[in-house]
Scaffold this motif. Structure first.
Motif, short mmCIF file in Angstrom:
data_model
loop_
_atom_site.label_atom_id
_atom_site.label_comp_id
_atom_site.label_asym_id
_atom_site.label_seq_id
_atom_site.Cartn_x
_atom_site.Cartn_y
_atom_site.Cartn_z
N MET A 1 0.82 -1.21 0.00
CA MET A 1 0.00 0.00 0.00
C MET A 1 0.86 1.27 0.00
SD MET A 1 -2.65 1.88 0.13
CE MET A 1 -3.98 0.73 0.30
N GLU A 2 1.89 1.30 0.87
CA GLU A 2 2.75 2.49 0.96
C GLU A 2 3.41 2.79 -0.39
OE1 GLU A 2 2.73 0.05 3.26
OE2 GLU A 2 1.62 1.26 4.73
N GLN A 6 3.02 6.21 -2.57
CA GLN A 6 4.18 6.99 -2.99
C GLN A 6 4.21 7.17 -4.52
OE1 GLN A 6 5.97 8.71 -1.06
NE2 GLN A 6 5.35 7.81 0.90
N HIS A 121 -8.01 -0.04 -3.74
CA HIS A 121 -7.87 -0.26 -2.30
C HIS A 121 -8.92 0.51 -1.50
CE1 HIS A 121 -4.21 -2.69 -1.87
NE2 HIS A 121 -3.78 -2.08 -2.96
N PHE A 136 -2.81 9.99 5.04
CA PHE A 136 -1.52 9.30 5.14
C PHE A 136 -0.65 9.98 6.19
CE2 PHE A 136 2.80 8.22 3.59
CZ PHE A 136 2.66 6.84 3.50
N ASP A 137 -0.22 9.21 7.19
CA ASP A 137 0.67 9.71 8.24
C ASP A 137 2.09 9.69 7.69
OD1 ASP A 137 2.46 9.85 10.44
OD2 ASP A 137 0.94 9.08 11.81
N ALA A 140 4.73 7.96 10.25
CA ALA A 140 4.57 6.51 10.38
C ALA A 140 4.60 5.81 9.02
CB ALA A 140 3.26 6.19 11.10
N ASN A 141 4.48 6.59 7.94
CA ASN A 141 4.49 6.06 6.58
C ASN A 141 3.38 5.02 6.36
OD1 ASN A 141 5.61 6.05 3.95
ND2 ASN A 141 6.65 4.12 4.38
N LYS A 142 2.16 5.40 6.77
CA LYS A 142 1.04 4.48 6.58
C LYS A 142 -0.28 5.24 6.50
CE LYS A 142 0.19 3.52 11.51
NZ LYS A 142 0.09 2.46 12.53
N VAL A 143 -1.26 4.58 5.90
CA VAL A 143 -2.61 5.13 5.82
C VAL A 143 -3.29 4.98 7.19
CG1 VAL A 143 -4.90 4.90 4.76
CG2 VAL A 143 -2.83 4.63 3.37
N VAL A 144 -3.84 6.09 7.69
CA VAL A 144 -4.46 6.05 9.03
C VAL A 144 -5.94 6.41 8.98
CG1 VAL A 144 -2.33 6.45 10.31
CG2 VAL A 144 -3.64 8.41 9.45
#
Length: 200
Positions: A1-2, A6, A121, A136-137, A140-144
């Protein structure tokens, strides 16, 4: 996902860049997306007018401003959209007001049909419904979180109409736009504040 996020960000635009692109397409008699038609072009022109009006008229409540300004971490708010989408024209100006209220929110816009992997997604009941906001955080490099394509109230209007009439038609689209005009972004604002509450 990340990695998908990107990749999408490499072609993302700011809100102002997106609006400039839409203006240029209108001059060329076009809309975004691979499919071109007079209808999609006319929707694009209409949506451009709506966004211009809402950019001027939309004001966040004091509660929404306070909540937004309390964000301390860096987030990217990535919105999937297309120029012909009526819901997006009503929603993007409100989302942009949140981003303007805090530099910790970096609003980016990408086109749905150019970002199919990302869109897949974030389907809504199996559909590629837009607009879709992805939070996107950056640290933390993730979807929140995510939101869209409509407020719960507008989504219920769609569901109720489909149950009664079988499909969405021009009559309903007019009724929905009238509701947006009367609501003045209040339901969208409330749900985005709820989303922020989950982030802070």
């Amino acid at each position: 996902m990340e990695k998908i996020i990107q990749k999408s960000l490499t072609t993302a635009q700011s809100y102002n860049e997106y609006k400039e692109m839409v203006l240029q397409l209108i001059k060329e008699g076009k809309s975004t997306g691979p499919n071109q038609s007079e209808n999609l072009y006319n929707y694009t022109k209409l949506n451009n007018q709506r966004m211009k009006r809402l950019d001027k008229q939309t004001r966040l409540s004091e509660d929404a401003l306070t909540k937004t300004q309390s964000i301390k971490k860096d987030f990217t708010w990535l919105v999937l959209t297309e120029s012909w989408c009526g819901d997006a024209a009503q929603t993007l100006p409100v989302i942009n007001k949140f981003a303007e209220a805090n530099q910790k929110i970096d609003l980016k816009v990408v086109l749905r049909d150019e970002n199919e992997d990302l869109m897949n997604h974030f389907l809504t009941n199996g559909s590629k419904s837009i607009p879709k906001l992805i939070v996107f955080d950056n640290t933390a490099n993730k979807v929140v979180g995510s939101w869209g394509p409509r407020s719960e109230r507008a989504a219920k209007m769609v569901i109720d109409y489909k149950e009664k009439h079988g499909q969405i038609d021009d009559q309903f689209k007019t009724a929905l736009q009238n509701w947006y005009n009367e609501d003045k972004g209040a339901h969208i604002e409330k749900e985005l504040v709820d989303l922020i509450n989950e982030l802070i």
